[in-house]
Write a protein that holds these residues in place. Structure first.
Motif, PDB file in Angstrom:
ATOM      1  N   ARG A   1       0.841  -1.198   0.000  1.00  0.00           N
ATOM      2  CA  ARG A   1       0.000   0.000   0.000  1.00  0.00           C
ATOM      3  C   ARG A   1       0.872   1.243   0.000  1.00  0.00           C
ATOM      4  O   ARG A   1       1.765   1.387   0.825  1.00  0.00           O
ATOM      5  CB  ARG A   1      -0.885   0.025   1.238  1.00  0.00           C
TER       6      ARG A   1
ATOM      7  N   ASP B   1     -17.576  -8.311   4.160  1.00  0.00           N
ATOM      8  CA  ASP B   1     -16.230  -8.313   3.580  1.00  0.00           C
ATOM      9  C   ASP B   1     -15.206  -8.926   4.527  1.00  0.00           C
ATOM     10  O   ASP B   1     -14.274  -9.594   4.104  1.00  0.00           O
ATOM     11  CB  ASP B   1     -15.809  -6.875   3.246  1.00  0.00           C
TER      12      ASP B   1
ATOM     13  N   ASP C   1     -13.917 -12.571   4.566  1.00  0.00           N
ATOM     14  CA  ASP C   1     -12.856 -13.028   3.686  1.00  0.00           C
ATOM     15  C   ASP C   1     -11.549 -13.204   4.458  1.00  0.00           C
ATOM     16  O   ASP C   1     -10.687 -13.963   4.061  1.00  0.00           O
ATOM     17  CB  ASP C   1     -12.678 -11.992   2.570  1.00  0.00           C
ATOM     18  N   LYS C   2     -11.419 -12.442   5.558  1.00  0.00           N
ATOM     19  CA  LYS C   2     -10.148 -12.440   6.268  1.00  0.00           C
ATOM     20  C   LYS C   2     -10.214 -13.108   7.644  1.00  0.00           C
ATOM     21  O   LYS C   2      -9.258 -13.695   8.103  1.00  0.00           O
ATOM     22  CB  LYS C   2      -9.669 -10.981   6.462  1.00  0.00           C
TER      23      LYS C   2
ATOM     24  N   ARG D   1     -17.545  -5.046  -1.096  1.00  0.00           N
ATOM     25  CA  ARG D   1     -16.785  -3.911  -1.651  1.00  0.00           C
ATOM     26  C   ARG D   1     -17.093  -2.631  -0.885  1.00  0.00           C
ATOM     27  O   ARG D   1     -18.213  -2.341  -0.523  1.00  0.00           O
ATOM     28  CB  ARG D   1     -17.020  -3.711  -3.143  1.00  0.00           C
TER      29      ARG D   1
ATOM     30  N   GLU E   1     -14.664  -9.083  -7.719  1.00  0.00           N
ATOM     31  CA  GLU E   1     -13.304  -8.933  -7.250  1.00  0.00           C
ATOM     32  C   GLU E   1     -12.490 -10.104  -7.771  1.00  0.00           C
ATOM     33  O   GLU E   1     -13.010 -11.210  -7.914  1.00  0.00           O
ATOM     34  CB  GLU E   1     -13.261  -8.932  -5.712  1.00  0.00           C
TER      35      GLU E   1
ATOM     36  N   GLY F   1      -5.408  -9.634   0.020  1.00  0.00           N
ATOM     37  CA  GLY F   1      -6.258  -8.624  -0.603  1.00  0.00           C
ATOM     38  C   GLY F   1      -6.676  -9.050  -1.995  1.00  0.00           C
ATOM     39  O   GLY F   1      -6.446 -10.183  -2.403  1.00  0.00           O
ATOM     40  N   SER F   2      -7.292  -8.143  -2.739  1.00  0.00           N
ATOM     41  CA  SER F   2      -7.716  -8.494  -4.088  1.00  0.00           C
ATOM     42  C   SER F   2      -6.733  -7.958  -5.111  1.00  0.00           C
ATOM     43  O   SER F   2      -5.988  -7.021  -4.863  1.00  0.00           O
ATOM     44  CB  SER F   2      -9.103  -7.938  -4.359  1.00  0.00           C
TER      45      SER F   2
ATOM     46  N   ARG G   1      -0.292  -4.741  -6.837  1.00  0.00           N
ATOM     47  CA  ARG G   1      -0.473  -6.083  -6.271  1.00  0.00           C
ATOM     48  C   ARG G   1      -0.183  -7.167  -7.284  1.00  0.00           C
ATOM     49  O   ARG G   1       0.349  -8.229  -6.945  1.00  0.00           O
ATOM     50  CB  ARG G   1      -1.879  -6.207  -5.706  1.00  0.00           C
TER      51      ARG G   1
END
Length: 467
Positions: free
Chosen positions: A122, A193, A196-197, A298, A309, A317-318, A348
């Motif tokens: 990032r 979201d 996902d993590k 999103r 995505e 991440g995406s 990425r």
RNA sequence: GUGAGUGUAGCUCAGGGGUAGAGCCCCGGAUUGUGGAUCCGGCCGUCGCGGGUUCGAAUCCCGUCACUCACCCCA
């Protein structure tokens, strides 16, 4: 003096630039094959153009530019660096609507800036690769965008990417059906979201921390979790349809008073859209890549329809994402214009490709095909002339910049060969006393240390044949 | 905005109260028209910055700045 770049900014050395250009080249090439046209917009936008488009957190991250003159003292800003490529596109469409085609398809690869705190993968300055289609509500647009993205990743050498697909209206219908108030939607979407993590338990806990009741939170998360696509699953299309049908049945028969009529209708619209997209994707390179994932939400608030995505197994991440946003352009022109787009995360993609060693060897190769060695101390004219000839023949030629202090100075050629080799240049061209007398050039293959004498007139053709 | 870790040579890093270190890089030599090995020599430092404790601080304490990682948010 600190010689590093400013916080969150990066210098790109030649090897980095070659890699970035390779990836950007593939992306631009594929997009053009789909009939998208290039667009560029200024780095700087009027502050009011950007403000209020990205939500509260987004506004805070806009890099502002002080007003010239007295603004420097008062801290007043009227300009800002662009935050993404979608809002400038919306501005352009609103401004030039009459001059643009009815269906405006554009791609744009440019840096954007965010006053974020830098972190792994990032940065404060990073490239986005956006492709958007303006002016049509047809799901053909979604299907073509997904196909183009699939082509990009395939051509870059990815074999394990997956496109997660969901629909904003489906999520909203679910929330409405659960009698969740609109002010809480952002929290619940964000929790989706999160799935996902983090695991179900933590996602519920996080929702409760934000002040939502335990039953509502747990019920929402558990429900989504049933239809969650998990990293590494590569479900065939049939599974998607099955999941969707299951949802449809569940939604229509959930008569515990949850789903309201309007929510049910919205959900039906969404399901029709999704099925259409899937059916169309069957005939494109996105075939077999699309998975249905209820937990995809999103972050951006402007999405109004399908959202997607792109995921790979080894990145949290995406690699990119996008969706339909039929109301954004209306914020500028007053007239709603349908739009749908996808943004690929260049940084990425590069990170994953570097980790997996996916760059073709030609990319890390040399800056030149041949280096001209200086043997005589005062005959740079000779070497420049040779370099000029070789360049005219289309070769990439580097001339060693420093002549030796005396003819064939001790170690001078050694140093030059070493330099050429360290630069990855495959051949060296030498004109010394013997070559000058014979009218030849000695071509040395650095890797094998083998020399070959060629008549001066044949050198260019000889080298061209070798590379 | 919140939290953690790290700041020592151009680069990667060791040293944790008593003379500032190693490897890599770079330069020169062993090797005067032929280089990737080896050996020898050389160059290289306000130990991030400011204050404090101490006879003495790169080392311990406080502050500060920078970088990195994580959270938030995102690509």
């Amino acid at each position: 003096m600190n010689t590093g770049p400013a916080r969150g900014m990066r210098d790109f050395l030649p090897e980095d630039v070659r890699r970035r250009r390779h990836v950007i080249g593939v992306i631009a090439d594929v997009y053009q094959q789909y009939g998208f046209e290039p667009l560029e917009t200024p780095s700087v936008e009027n502050l009011e153009t950007l403000q209020g488009k990205y939500g509260e957190e987004g506004d805070r991250l806009i890099f502002k530019i002080l007003k010239r003159g007295e603004g420097a003292e008062t801290g007043q800003a009227d300009l800002a660096l662009r935050y993404d490529l979608t809002v400038p596109l919306a501005r352009v469409v609103a401004e030039y609507r009459a001059r643009l085609p009815k269906f405006f398809k554009r791609y744009q690869v440019q840096p954007v800036w965010r006053a974020d705190r830098p972190q792994k993968g990032r940065f404060r300055e990073f490239y986005q690769c956006d492709v958007d289609a303006i002016g049509s509500r047809s799901m053909v647009v979604e299907a073509e965008l997904l196909a183009a993205a699939a082509d990009v990743f395939t051509r870059l050498g990815f074999s394990d990417f997956v496109i997660r697909l969901n629909h904003r209206k489906l999520l909203e219908a679910l929330l409405a059906g659960r009698q969740i108030s609109k002010s809480s939607w952002a929290d619940f979407l964000s929790a989706a979201d999160d799935l996902d993590k983090i695991d179900v338990k933590d996602a519920v806990a996080r929702l409760m921390e934000k002040g939502h009741d335990a039953d509502g939170a747990a019920s929402w998360i558990n429900w989504l979790s049933q239809f969650k696509w998990r990293r590494g699953d590569a479900r065939p299309l049939a599974t998607f349809n099955e999941g969707l049908d299951k949802f449809e049945t569940l939604f229509n028969t959930a008569d515990q008073g949850h789903p309201q009529l309007t929510a049910r209708e919205a959900a039906q619209t969404a399901i029709v859209d999704l099925k259409k997209i899937l059916a169309l994707c069957e005939f494109t390179s996105a075939r077999g890549r699309v998975v249905f994932d209820f937990s995809l939400a999103r972050g951006l608030s402007y999405y109004t329809g399908a959202i997607f995505e792109i995921a790979v197994p080894d990145l949290a991440g995406s690699m990119g994402g996008g969706g339909r946003y039929d109301n954004l352009i209306g914020m500028f022109s007053g007239e709603d214009v349908p739009a749908c787009g996808i943004s690929l995360g260049l940084e990425r993609i590069l990170v994953v490709m570097a980790e997996r060693n996916m760059f073709p060897p030609s990319l890390v190769a040399s800056s030149a095909d041949v280096m001209v060695v200086q043997w005589f101390a005062h005959r740079t004219d000779l070497y420049l002339a040779l370099a000029t000839e070789l360049r005219a023949a289309g070769l990439r030629v580097e001339l060693y910049p420093e002549p030796p202090a005396e003819d064939n100075q001790k170690g001078a050629t050694v140093k030059q060969f070493q330099y050429a080799q360290s630069r990855g240049i495959p051949y060296a061209a030498v004109i010394g006393q013997a070559e000058l007398e014979a009218g030849t050039v000695s071509i040395r293959t650095l890797a094998t240390r083998q020399d070959e004498q060629r008549p001066r007139a044949d050198v260019a053709a000889y080298l061209k044949a070798k590379i």
